[in-house]
Write an enzyme that holds these catalytic residues in place. Structure first.
Site, short mmCIF file in Angstrom:
data_model
loop_
_atom_site.label_atom_id
_atom_site.label_comp_id
_atom_site.label_asym_id
_atom_site.label_seq_id
_atom_site.Cartn_x
_atom_site.Cartn_y
_atom_site.Cartn_z
N GLU A 1 -15.57 -25.80 -112.45
CA GLU A 1 -16.30 -25.36 -113.93
C GLU A 1 -16.13 -26.47 -114.96
O GLU A 1 -17.40 -26.84 -115.45
CB GLU A 1 -16.58 -24.11 -113.98
CG GLU A 1 -17.42 -22.93 -113.42
CD GLU A 1 -18.71 -24.03 -112.81
OE1 GLU A 1 -19.43 -24.07 -113.15
OE2 GLU A 1 -19.08 -23.68 -111.86
N GLN B 1 -20.44 -31.96 -117.33
CA GLN B 1 -21.39 -33.38 -117.52
C GLN B 1 -21.14 -34.45 -116.55
O GLN B 1 -20.61 -35.09 -116.96
CB GLN B 1 -21.40 -34.14 -118.98
CG GLN B 1 -21.99 -32.55 -119.42
CD GLN B 1 -23.45 -33.39 -120.25
OE1 GLN B 1 -23.90 -34.37 -120.98
NE2 GLN B 1 -24.42 -32.63 -119.34
N THR B 2 -20.52 -34.17 -115.50
CA THR B 2 -19.73 -35.14 -114.76
C THR B 2 -19.99 -34.62 -113.34
O THR B 2 -19.83 -33.47 -112.81
CB THR B 2 -17.76 -34.77 -114.72
OG1 THR B 2 -17.67 -34.57 -115.80
CG2 THR B 2 -17.55 -35.23 -113.91
N TYR C 1 -14.27 -36.61 -121.03
CA TYR C 1 -14.35 -36.53 -122.42
C TYR C 1 -13.16 -35.20 -122.59
O TYR C 1 -13.09 -34.36 -122.06
CB TYR C 1 -15.08 -35.00 -121.82
CG TYR C 1 -16.82 -35.79 -122.36
CD1 TYR C 1 -17.00 -35.71 -123.47
CD2 TYR C 1 -18.02 -36.17 -121.16
CE1 TYR C 1 -18.52 -36.27 -123.01
CE2 TYR C 1 -19.06 -35.85 -120.90
CZ TYR C 1 -19.64 -36.01 -122.87
OH TYR C 1 -20.47 -36.97 -123.09
N TYR D 1 -22.72 -21.64 -120.97
CA TYR D 1 -23.03 -21.87 -119.13
C TYR D 1 -21.85 -20.97 -118.38
O TYR D 1 -21.84 -20.66 -117.76
CB TYR D 1 -23.14 -23.98 -118.99
CG TYR D 1 -23.04 -23.44 -117.27
CD1 TYR D 1 -24.07 -23.12 -116.67
CD2 TYR D 1 -21.84 -24.32 -117.27
CE1 TYR D 1 -23.52 -23.58 -114.88
CE2 TYR D 1 -21.40 -24.36 -115.57
CZ TYR D 1 -22.25 -24.18 -115.04
OH TYR D 1 -22.39 -25.16 -113.49
N ASP E 1 -27.69 -24.24 -116.42
CA ASP E 1 -27.16 -25.67 -116.94
C ASP E 1 -28.31 -25.72 -116.64
O ASP E 1 -29.56 -26.39 -116.56
CB ASP E 1 -26.52 -25.62 -115.55
CG ASP E 1 -26.33 -25.91 -113.95
OD1 ASP E 1 -27.34 -25.60 -114.12
OD2 ASP E 1 -26.06 -26.51 -113.62
N CYS F 1 -39.31 -26.44 -99.99
CA CYS F 1 -38.28 -25.51 -101.69
C CYS F 1 -38.41 -24.35 -101.14
O CYS F 1 -39.35 -24.14 -100.72
CB CYS F 1 -38.46 -26.29 -101.75
SG CYS F 1 -38.13 -24.73 -104.00
#
Length: 394
Positions: A55, A60-61, A100, A136, A154, A216
DNA sequence: GACCCGTGGCC
DNA sequence: TGGCCAAGGGT
């Protein structure tokens, strides 16, 4: 948490859409779940260390970027205790390239805190207190590792939920509403799978562009889909588009070796530790008439026609470029250096500053480094007259 | 709430 | 090719 059975009454009369059923999503997940290295297989017990590590890496990756790092990291630090006991250089080097880097520092600090405590806390509130774990990640770990009835909201989940309920309020203002809508959906049964299912749905079906609505499990209850507006969600607040800042940039070329005067920016902050030709301050009301007072050295500065524009995340910048030739005998001012043209490639020049140099080179007729390799290729932008604001007319 | 942090992939 | 975006968090 109380759940509003009709979170979006305004649209209610328009559609006879059924309420989204968590069970339908879970059934879809059972057939289409992604097989990821940090994920427990059906029947396996999730490992909090692996869940947590993944996590943090996934903040952001992308999954593709994380995959090899996760494997390598786990081989090097197989247990929480081994990570906690490792020297920070080892941790940082295992992280190098992922970006980061405060994540890696927090990761290490978190490992030491958890190792000292003996085990990961198993509630959202306690997890939230650990370094590197925000709203998150706390929800994700609580749900996935400990099967707590927690929401992990997220970017994927925000997209799914804003579409599902046609949330018209733009993000990030709508974050609270989206979280409440998500919490109301989290089932008592299999909340961990539900969290992962929501993310898989967002990553593979409910994608930012061209969502595959036909596949979906929630196509029927989706309010956005019912209106054909799925791609218009989530709405986003117009970027505050900070005020235009202006300034002057000074490109000094040393006669003989054609070296360029450069300096290094302060180690932190905007473009931290990057290289640049000296510039004035960047201010909304910068007075160009007094620009020469900001020049790094005395020379016959020539104001070049046009400007260099660059848009940072958060404000547009317009630099007027001054160029001068200086003789070989001129020393670089304190904190600055002359970098030979051939060595410019080794300087950490950000995009904005490359534009400044290109502008100067074009205007002074000097060939850019590399320009000789592909003379006037394709659509090469002339730097000279600035194309004034052409943003307005669509 | 604004601002900052890194990198790779996509159109 | 450059601008946008991606499993956010800290200050």
């Amino acid at each position: 948490m109380e759940s509003d059975p009709e979170p979006n009454r305004l649209l209610r009369p328009m559609s006879a859409a059924p309420a989204p059923a968590p069970a339908a999503l879970l059934a879809w997940y059972d057939r289409h779940r992604r097989d990821l290295p940090w994920r427990a297989r059906p029947g396996e017990t999730p490992d909090a260390y692996r869940v947590w590590l993944s996590e943090i890496m996934l903040q952001q990756t992308t999954v593709a970027a994380v995959r090899p790092y996760f494997e390598r990291f786990l081989a090097r630090f197989p247990t929480l205790d081994s990570l906690a006991a490792a020297p920070s250089e080892a941790v940082m080097s295992a992280w190098a390239g992922l970006g980061y880097y405060s994540r890696a520092r927090n990761l290490h600090a978190c490992a030491q805190a958890v190792a000292a405590a003996g085990a990961f806390p198993d509630t959202e509130a306690e997890l939230r207190k650990l370094p590197g774990i925000g709203p998150y990640t706390a929800g994700a770990i609580a749900a996935i590792a400990f099967n707590r009835q927690a929401a992990a909201v997220d970017g994927n989940v925000e997209r799914v939920l804003t579409r599902l309920y046609a949330v018209g309020e733009p993000l990030p203002g709508a974050k609270g509403r989206v979280r409440a809508l998500t919490e109301a959906l989290v089932p008592a049964d299999r909340p961990g799978d539900f969290a992962q299912a929501l993310m898989d749905l967002g990553a593979t079906i409910c994608t930012p562009k061209r969502p595959a609505c036909a596949l979906c499990p929630w196509m029927r209850p989706c309010r956005a889909r019912a209106e054909g507006l799925q791609e218009t969600f989530p709405r986003k607040a117009p970027k505050s588009a900070g005020a235009l800042r202006r300034g002057a940039a000074f490109v000094a070329v040393r006669t003989g070796d054609e070296a360029i005067l450069l300096r290094t920016r302060p180690p932190s902050g905007l473009l931290g530790a990057m290289a640049e030709p000296p510039t004035s301050e960047w201010l909304p009301d910068y007075d160009l008439a007094r620009a020469l007072l900001d020049a790094p050295l005395e020379a016959r500065w020539q104001r070049l026609p046009g400007q260099v524009r660059h848009v940072f995340t958060h404000f547009p910048l317009e630099l007027t470029v001054f160029a001068a030739r200086v003789s070989k005998s001129v020393a670089a001012p304190d904190g600055m250096r002359f970098t030979p043209r051939a060595a410019l490639g080794e300087e950490p020049l950000p995009g904005a500053m490359k534009k400044v140099l290109a502008h100067a080179f074009a205007a002074t007729g000097l060939p850019e480094p590399g320009a000789a390799v592909r003379p006037r290729a394709g659509r090469r932008r002339e730097a000279a007259p600035t194309r004034a604001s052409r943003k307005g007319a669509p």
